[in-house]
Design a protein around this motif. Structure first.
Motif, PDB file in Angstrom:
ATOM      1  N   ASP A 105       0.825  -1.208   0.000  1.00 43.99           N
ATOM      2  CA  ASP A 105       0.000   0.000   0.000  1.00 43.99           C
ATOM      3  C   ASP A 105       0.862   1.264   0.000  1.00 43.99           C
ATOM      4  O   ASP A 105       1.774   1.414   0.820  1.00 43.99           O
ATOM      5  N   GLY A 106       0.548   2.183  -0.926  1.00 44.56           N
ATOM      6  CA  GLY A 106       1.287   3.437  -0.994  1.00 44.56           C
ATOM      7  C   GLY A 106       1.161   4.280   0.261  1.00 44.56           C
ATOM      8  O   GLY A 106       1.993   5.148   0.529  1.00 44.56           O
ATOM      9  N   GLY A 107       0.106   4.013   1.058  1.00 44.23           N
ATOM     10  CA  GLY A 107      -0.089   4.756   2.294  1.00 44.23           C
ATOM     11  C   GLY A 107       1.012   4.557   3.310  1.00 44.23           C
ATOM     12  O   GLY A 107       1.134   5.339   4.262  1.00 44.23           O
ATOM     13  N   MET A 108       1.850   3.544   3.109  1.00 42.11           N
ATOM     14  CA  MET A 108       2.985   3.344   4.003  1.00 42.11           C
ATOM     15  C   MET A 108       3.956   4.518   3.930  1.00 42.11           C
ATOM     16  O   MET A 108       4.628   4.861   4.907  1.00 42.11           O
ATOM     17  N   THR A 109       4.052   5.131   2.758  1.00 41.79           N
ATOM     18  CA  THR A 109       4.995   6.239   2.573  1.00 41.79           C
ATOM     19  C   THR A 109       4.319   7.526   2.108  1.00 41.79           C
ATOM     20  O   THR A 109       4.874   8.606   2.302  1.00 41.79           O
ATOM     21  N   ARG A 110       3.152   7.432   1.473  1.00 42.20           N
ATOM     22  CA  ARG A 110       2.386   8.608   1.044  1.00 42.20           C
ATOM     23  C   ARG A 110       0.901   8.298   1.204  1.00 42.20           C
ATOM     24  O   ARG A 110       0.352   7.494   0.464  1.00 42.20           O
ATOM     25  N   SER A 111       0.254   8.951   2.155  1.00 37.83           N
ATOM     26  CA  SER A 111      -1.184   8.725   2.330  1.00 37.83           C
ATOM     27  C   SER A 111      -1.974   9.334   1.187  1.00 37.83           C
ATOM     28  O   SER A 111      -3.011   8.821   0.783  1.00 37.83           O
ATOM     29  N   VAL A 112      -1.490  10.461   0.686  1.00 37.07           N
ATOM     30  CA  VAL A 112      -2.146  11.126  -0.432  1.00 37.07           C
ATOM     31  C   VAL A 112      -1.058  11.870  -1.210  1.00 37.07           C
ATOM     32  O   VAL A 112      -0.065  12.312  -0.641  1.00 37.07           O
ATOM     33  N   PHE A 113      -1.245  11.981  -2.522  1.00 35.29           N
ATOM     34  CA  PHE A 113      -0.177  12.481  -3.379  1.00 35.29           C
ATOM     35  C   PHE A 113      -0.748  13.381  -4.457  1.00 35.29           C
ATOM     36  O   PHE A 113      -1.811  13.102  -5.017  1.00 35.29           O
ATOM     37  N   ALA A 114      -0.065  14.499  -4.732  1.00 27.76           N
ATOM     38  CA  ALA A 114      -0.455  15.367  -5.844  1.00 27.76           C
ATOM     39  C   ALA A 114       0.655  15.395  -6.886  1.00 27.76           C
ATOM     40  O   ALA A 114       0.507  14.841  -7.973  1.00 27.76           O
ATOM     41  N   TYR A 115       1.787  16.024  -6.556  1.00 32.31           N
ATOM     42  CA  TYR A 115       2.944  16.045  -7.462  1.00 32.31           C
ATOM     43  C   TYR A 115       4.185  16.371  -6.639  1.00 32.31           C
ATOM     44  O   TYR A 115       4.080  16.928  -5.537  1.00 32.31           O
ATOM     45  N   PRO A 116       5.371  16.040  -7.154  1.00 29.65           N
ATOM     46  CA  PRO A 116       6.595  16.269  -6.388  1.00 29.65           C
ATOM     47  C   PRO A 116       6.844  17.748  -6.120  1.00 29.65           C
ATOM     48  O   PRO A 116       6.564  18.602  -6.968  1.00 29.65           O
ATOM     49  N   ALA A 117       7.380  18.044  -4.936  1.00 31.81           N
ATOM     50  CA  ALA A 117       7.654  19.429  -4.559  1.00 31.81           C
ATOM     51  C   ALA A 117       8.699  20.066  -5.460  1.00 31.81           C
ATOM     52  O   ALA A 117       8.746  21.295  -5.609  1.00 31.81           O
ATOM     53  N   GLN A 118       9.543  19.237  -6.115  1.00 26.88           N
ATOM     54  CA  GLN A 118      10.593  19.773  -6.999  1.00 26.88           C
ATOM     55  C   GLN A 118      10.009  20.423  -8.249  1.00 26.88           C
ATOM     56  O   GLN A 118      10.676  21.196  -8.923  1.00 26.88           O
ATOM     57  N   ILE A 119       8.757  20.074  -8.574  1.00 24.52           N
ATOM     58  CA  ILE A 119       8.112  20.628  -9.767  1.00 24.52           C
ATOM     59  C   ILE A 119       7.317  21.864  -9.374  1.00 24.52           C
ATOM     60  O   ILE A 119       6.416  21.802  -8.536  1.00 24.52           O
ATOM     61  N   SER A 120       7.654  22.995  -9.964  1.00 29.42           N
ATOM     62  CA  SER A 120       6.899  24.227  -9.759  1.00 29.42           C
ATOM     63  C   SER A 120       5.957  24.411 -10.939  1.00 29.42           C
ATOM     64  O   SER A 120       6.384  24.732 -12.052  1.00 29.42           O
ATOM     65  N   VAL A 121       4.680  24.175 -10.714  1.00 32.32           N
ATOM     66  CA  VAL A 121       3.694  24.314 -11.783  1.00 32.32           C
ATOM     67  C   VAL A 121       3.679  25.745 -12.310  1.00 32.32           C
ATOM     68  O   VAL A 121       3.560  25.991 -13.519  1.00 32.32           O
ATOM     69  N   LYS A 122       3.828  26.707 -11.419  1.00 33.44           N
ATOM     70  CA  LYS A 122       3.840  28.113 -11.828  1.00 33.44           C
ATOM     71  C   LYS A 122       5.002  28.382 -12.777  1.00 33.44           C
ATOM     72  O   LYS A 122       4.844  29.080 -13.784  1.00 33.44           O
ATOM     73  N   GLU A 123       6.168  27.813 -12.473  1.00 36.92           N
ATOM     74  CA  GLU A 123       7.337  28.023 -13.320  1.00 36.92           C
ATOM     75  C   GLU A 123       7.180  27.310 -14.671  1.00 36.92           C
ATOM     76  O   GLU A 123       7.572  27.852 -15.713  1.00 36.92           O
ATOM     77  N   VAL A 124       6.593  26.106 -14.643  1.00 35.56           N
ATOM     78  CA  VAL A 124       6.338  25.379 -15.894  1.00 35.56           C
ATOM     79  C   VAL A 124       5.413  26.191 -16.792  1.00 35.56           C
ATOM     80  O   VAL A 124       5.640  26.319 -18.003  1.00 35.56           O
ATOM     81  N   ASP A 125       4.353  26.761 -16.208  1.00 37.00           N
ATOM     82  CA  ASP A 125       3.427  27.579 -16.987  1.00 37.00           C
ATOM     83  C   ASP A 125       4.132  28.813 -17.562  1.00 37.00           C
ATOM     84  O   ASP A 125       3.899  29.206 -18.711  1.00 37.00           O
ATOM     85  N   ARG A 126       5.004  29.422 -16.763  1.00 36.65           N
ATOM     86  CA  ARG A 126       5.715  30.619 -17.225  1.00 36.65           C
ATOM     87  C   ARG A 126       6.604  30.292 -18.427  1.00 36.65           C
ATOM     88  O   ARG A 126       6.606  31.021 -19.431  1.00 36.65           O
ATOM     89  N   ILE A 127       7.335  29.174 -18.340  1.00 41.82           N
ATOM     90  CA  ILE A 127       8.247  28.788 -19.422  1.00 41.82           C
ATOM     91  C   ILE A 127       7.476  28.462 -20.704  1.00 41.82           C
ATOM     92  O   ILE A 127       7.888  28.822 -21.804  1.00 41.82           O
ATOM     93  N   GLN A 128       6.331  27.785 -20.552  1.00 48.00           N
ATOM     94  CA  GLN A 128       5.568  27.357 -21.721  1.00 48.00           C
ATOM     95  C   GLN A 128       4.539  28.385 -22.179  1.00 48.00           C
ATOM     96  O   GLN A 128       3.842  28.168 -23.173  1.00 48.00           O
ATOM     97  N   GLY A 129       4.439  29.489 -21.459  1.00 45.97           N
ATOM     98  CA  GLY A 129       3.489  30.526 -21.848  1.00 45.97           C
ATOM     99  C   GLY A 129       2.046  30.112 -21.663  1.00 45.97           C
ATOM    100  O   GLY A 129       1.166  30.508 -22.444  1.00 45.97           O
ATOM    101  N   LEU A 130       1.767  29.339 -20.631  1.00 46.75           N
ATOM    102  CA  LEU A 130       0.415  28.832 -20.382  1.00 46.75           C
ATOM    103  C   LEU A 130      -0.237  29.620 -19.254  1.00 46.75           C
ATOM    104  O   LEU A 130       0.430  30.221 -18.414  1.00 46.75           O
ATOM    105  N   ASN A 131      -1.558  29.590 -19.231  1.00 39.65           N
ATOM    106  CA  ASN A 131      -2.295  30.275 -18.173  1.00 39.65           C
ATOM    107  C   ASN A 131      -3.540  29.460 -17.847  1.00 39.65           C
ATOM    108  O   ASN A 131      -4.618  29.705 -18.379  1.00 39.65           O
TER     109      ASN A 131
END
Length: 236
Positions: A105-131
């Motif tokens: 069970d993934g809950g042993m190490t992550r009870s709930v998961f969205a995305y890695p902290a190393q990924i900045s969605v805001k920065e990805v959007d800025r680089i790709q010109g997305l909004n």
């Protein structure tokens, strides 16, 4: 219990998963993956005791006839709570070498998961010109805290209460991590959990009576129409 790897057996659960993970379902997942919709399953690599994030859409698209059996194993592993259910062996090939890993069970190490902290969605959007206007929805299939319970002093009761407390606090910490990631990246945070007036202590028992009451509660909450929290439990 002393000679085996778990208290219970998952043969019936595996049959149920195989019933629904058909070639048609795998093909449908692959089609959605091609539209850039993602489906992830998290397990815990039991040997290394670290979370593993499996891209089910990628598996469905590129594994051919091996996709369905692997997806079945991954879903089974993601539900295999240690001690209660046995670990699931996953065969992998890396650099022409074959390995067998045990996953639970993934809950042993992550009870709930969205995305890695190393990924900045805001920065990805800025680089790709997305909004994009983004939302994250966290569904916690339990209460956000353990109910008050006079403590027993026997070893098994102390062990059970301690384990439940550790898992509860880990779940809340994981939710807070997602909340602060959402704050950092300008994403709207939404969360729902089972309210305190319903003691959510039967998730692993598969008790039909408990499940029926939980379903009725969910329908009652849904009819009210306003049930998402915009903050994690610690911030309310």
């Amino acid at each position: 219990m002393l000679s085996g790897s778990a208290v219970s057996d998952t043969t019936s659960l595996k049959k149920q998963i195989k019933k629904y993970v058909t070639p048609e379902l795998v093909e449908a997942i692959a089609k959605e993956h091609a539209k850039n919709r993602k489906l992830f399953v998290v397990t815990t690599h039991f040997d290394a005791m670290r979370p593993m994030i499996w891209d089910i859409g990628e598996i469905a698209s590129n594994r051919g006839k091996d996709a369905a059996p692997l997806i079945v194993k991954l879903i089974l592993a993601s539900a295999s709570i240690p001690v209660l259910f046995p670990p699931v062996p996953i065969e992998r090939k890396i650099n022409d070498k074959h390995f067998t890993e045990l996953h639970v069970d993934g809950g042993m190490t992550r009870s709930v998961f969205a995305y890695p902290a190393q990924i900045s969605v805001k920065e990805v959007d800025r680089i790709q010109g997305l909004n994009f206007h983004r939302n994250v929805y966290v569904i916690l299939n339990s209460n956000n805290r353990l109910p008050y319970e006079p403590a027993s002093v026997d070893v098994l009761s102390i062990a059970e209460r301690s384990t439940n407390g550790l898992l509860q606090n880990q779940a809340n910490a994981d939710i807070e991590r997602i909340y602060y990631l959402a704050q950092r990246d300008g994403i709207n945070f939404n969360m729902i959990e089972i309210p305190d007036n319903f003691v959510a202590d039967g998730a692993t028992n598969f008790d039909p009576t408990y499940m029926k009451k939980l379903l009725e509660l969910g329908m009652e909450i849904g009819r009210k129409g306003s049930f998402w929290h915009d903050k994690p439990p610690a911030e309310r």
